[in-house]
Design a protein around this motif. Structure first.
Motif, PDB file in Angstrom:
ATOM      1  N   ALA A 239      17.807 -24.514 -32.053  1.00 38.17           N
ATOM      2  CA  ALA A 239      19.070 -24.372 -32.957  1.00 38.17           C
ATOM      3  C   ALA A 239      20.314 -23.791 -32.095  1.00 38.17           C
ATOM      4  CB  ALA A 239      18.553 -23.338 -33.809  1.00 38.17           C
ATOM      5  N   ALA A 240      19.962 -23.074 -31.122  1.00 43.60           N
ATOM      6  CA  ALA A 240      21.089 -22.707 -30.226  1.00 43.60           C
ATOM      7  C   ALA A 240      21.667 -23.698 -29.320  1.00 43.60           C
ATOM      8  CB  ALA A 240      20.469 -21.328 -29.475  1.00 43.60           C
ATOM      9  N   ALA A 241      20.821 -24.631 -29.146  1.00 47.06           N
ATOM     10  CA  ALA A 241      21.471 -25.626 -28.316  1.00 47.06           C
ATOM     11  C   ALA A 241      22.033 -27.009 -29.090  1.00 47.06           C
ATOM     12  CB  ALA A 241      20.214 -26.527 -27.338  1.00 47.06           C
ATOM     13  N   GLY A 242      21.850 -26.867 -30.521  1.00 43.99           N
ATOM     14  CA  GLY A 242      22.298 -27.775 -31.352  1.00 43.99           C
ATOM     15  C   GLY A 242      21.635 -29.193 -31.420  1.00 43.99           C
ATOM     16  N   LEU A 243      20.359 -29.065 -31.383  1.00 46.26           N
ATOM     17  CA  LEU A 243      19.231 -29.894 -31.363  1.00 46.26           C
ATOM     18  C   LEU A 243      18.758 -30.108 -32.905  1.00 46.26           C
ATOM     19  CD1 LEU A 243      17.271 -29.394 -28.136  1.00 46.26           C
ATOM     20  CD2 LEU A 243      19.152 -30.818 -28.671  1.00 46.26           C
ATOM     21  N   ARG A 244      18.065 -31.301 -33.227  1.00 50.80           N
ATOM     22  CA  ARG A 244      17.427 -31.320 -34.416  1.00 50.80           C
ATOM     23  C   ARG A 244      16.129 -31.174 -34.537  1.00 50.80           C
ATOM     24  NH1 ARG A 244      17.442 -37.147 -37.792  1.00 50.80           N
ATOM     25  NH2 ARG A 244      16.065 -36.436 -39.802  1.00 50.80           N
ATOM     26  N   SER A 245      15.616 -30.185 -35.363  1.00 46.25           N
ATOM     27  CA  SER A 245      14.079 -30.254 -35.394  1.00 46.25           C
ATOM     28  C   SER A 245      13.773 -30.310 -37.000  1.00 46.25           C
ATOM     29  CB  SER A 245      13.770 -28.642 -35.218  1.00 46.25           C
ATOM     30  OG  SER A 245      13.941 -28.294 -33.936  1.00 46.25           O
ATOM     31  N   CYS A 246      12.579 -31.245 -36.996  1.00 50.00           N
ATOM     32  CA  CYS A 246      12.097 -31.790 -38.397  1.00 50.00           C
ATOM     33  C   CYS A 246      10.764 -31.992 -38.213  1.00 50.00           C
ATOM     34  CB  CYS A 246      12.939 -32.956 -38.713  1.00 50.00           C
ATOM     35  SG  CYS A 246      12.934 -34.294 -37.653  1.00 50.00           S
ATOM     36  N   GLY A 247      10.149 -32.376 -39.321  1.00 50.07           N
ATOM     37  CA  GLY A 247       8.751 -33.045 -39.523  1.00 50.07           C
ATOM     38  C   GLY A 247       8.779 -34.700 -39.165  1.00 50.07           C
ATOM     39  N   PRO A 252      13.721 -30.907 -42.408  1.00 49.78           N
ATOM     40  CA  PRO A 252      13.889 -29.825 -41.668  1.00 49.78           C
ATOM     41  C   PRO A 252      12.556 -29.111 -41.594  1.00 49.78           C
ATOM     42  CG  PRO A 252      15.974 -30.097 -42.811  1.00 49.78           C
ATOM     43  CD  PRO A 252      14.759 -30.954 -43.342  1.00 49.78           C
ATOM     44  N   LEU A 253      12.158 -28.349 -40.467  1.00 46.19           N
ATOM     45  CA  LEU A 253      10.993 -27.460 -40.491  1.00 46.19           C
ATOM     46  C   LEU A 253      11.482 -26.036 -40.814  1.00 46.19           C
ATOM     47  CD1 LEU A 253       9.563 -28.080 -37.059  1.00 46.19           C
ATOM     48  CD2 LEU A 253       8.769 -29.057 -39.336  1.00 46.19           C
ATOM     49  N   THR A 254      10.748 -25.567 -42.193  1.00 41.83           N
ATOM     50  CA  THR A 254      11.253 -24.529 -42.822  1.00 41.83           C
ATOM     51  C   THR A 254      10.142 -23.510 -42.626  1.00 41.83           C
ATOM     52  OG1 THR A 254      10.275 -25.158 -44.922  1.00 41.83           O
ATOM     53  CG2 THR A 254      12.440 -25.553 -44.165  1.00 41.83           C
TER      54      THR A 254
END
Length: 287
Positions: A239-247, A252-254
């Motif tokens: 998140a700090a680096a501006g990347l995408r995280s998801c399943g 988005p991963l919550t």
């Protein structure tokens, strides 16, 4: 309250001598195999106790902590009462590497969640640097700041493609179709698990100039069945680096209360990386 950087400094000061002591006597260190086939040593427990004590000194005795070695079998009722502020701790991520004297890819990881989201994270890799020097990385997801060994640094450039992927897997999991698709697309794929947190760190930050041999950055990190303590800090770094995280479904991963309340919170899958590489993965290689 003191700045969280003071906690990170305390952890670095307290943990480095403990790691050095245990690493100096690996031959006499008993190793247990847990039910999930991961390893446990006296060092994991000792480091966790130090980390929890430091967190509660910093945040108060009632701080809610989800830690790998807390051996919970029941629902974590205290999570809902936390109001979304809680800590996630992996005392030694990469214990299988820690107990091998020649290996350096292990670390201690702490992540603070606020409003049910990764807010701040700290990674201490005691021997990852050249000449087995320690390396520390911290992240502030809300201000998009990364610090490496105490100095502010920029994330891995979105313009510089490394053509390396971390796609480690659990024992017995076979993914030949993905390997073939990745190689065909020109990627080199890491499949052997060392430290998931360090692989996610290398997705967010290029530290190749500080390691020997040079460890290249990753364009993408993919792991199925990832436990929370193996991924929370990495999600904060991303998140700090501006990347995408998801399943694998692209959502988005919550970190919802019911997920975090489980004895062992586990993501079905974590896909993190450069947005265009994640899009490629979801469209062509997710099998």
């Amino acid at each position: 309250m003191s700045s969280i950087s003071s906690l990170w400094s305390t952890l670095e000061e307290q943990l480095l001598p403990v790691f050095a002591d245990y690493r100096s006597r690996l031959a006499d260190l008993p190793v247990e195999v847990k039910a999930d086939r991961t390893l446990l040593t006296e060092a994991d427990v000792a480091v966790q106790e130090l980390v929890l004590a430091a967190i509660r000194e910093f945040d108060g005795p009632d701080a809610v902590v989800i830690a790998e070695e807390d051996e919970r079998a029941e629902t974590r009722e205290e999570v809902v009462a936390s109001g979304g502020r809680l800590w996630v701790v992996d005392p030694i991520d990469g214990t299988a590497e820690f107990v091998r004297g020649e290996s350096v890819e292990f670390c201690s990881v702490v992540c603070l969640l606020e409003d049910w989201k990764p807010s701040a994270a700290f990674v201490l890799a005691p021997e990852l640097g050249s000449g087995r020097a320690p390396m520390t990385v911290s992240a502030d997801a809300r201000t998009h700041q990364l610090r490496l060994d105490g100095r502010a640094v920029s994330p891995t450039s979105q313009d510089e493609i490394s053509r390396h992927l971390s796609a480690t897997r659990s024992r017995g999991e076979d993914r030949p179709a993905f390997d073939a698709a990745a190689v065909e697309a020109g990627f080199t794929v890491k499949t052997r698990t060392t430290s998931q947190s360090l692989d996610m760190l290398r997705t967010a930050l290029d530290v190749s100039n500080l390691t020997a041999p040079a460890l290249p950055p990753f364009d993408l990190f993919w792991r199925r069945g990832q436990k929370l303590w193996d991924g929370a800090a990495g999600l904060c770094l991303a998140a700090a680096a501006g990347l995408r995280s998801c399943g694998e479904d692209g959502e988005p991963l919550t970190l919802k209360p019911d997920f975090l309340s489980a004895p062992t919170p586990t993501f079905a899958a974590n896909v993190t990386g450069r947005p265009e590489t994640v899009a490629w993965f979801l469209e062509t290689a997710c099998v």
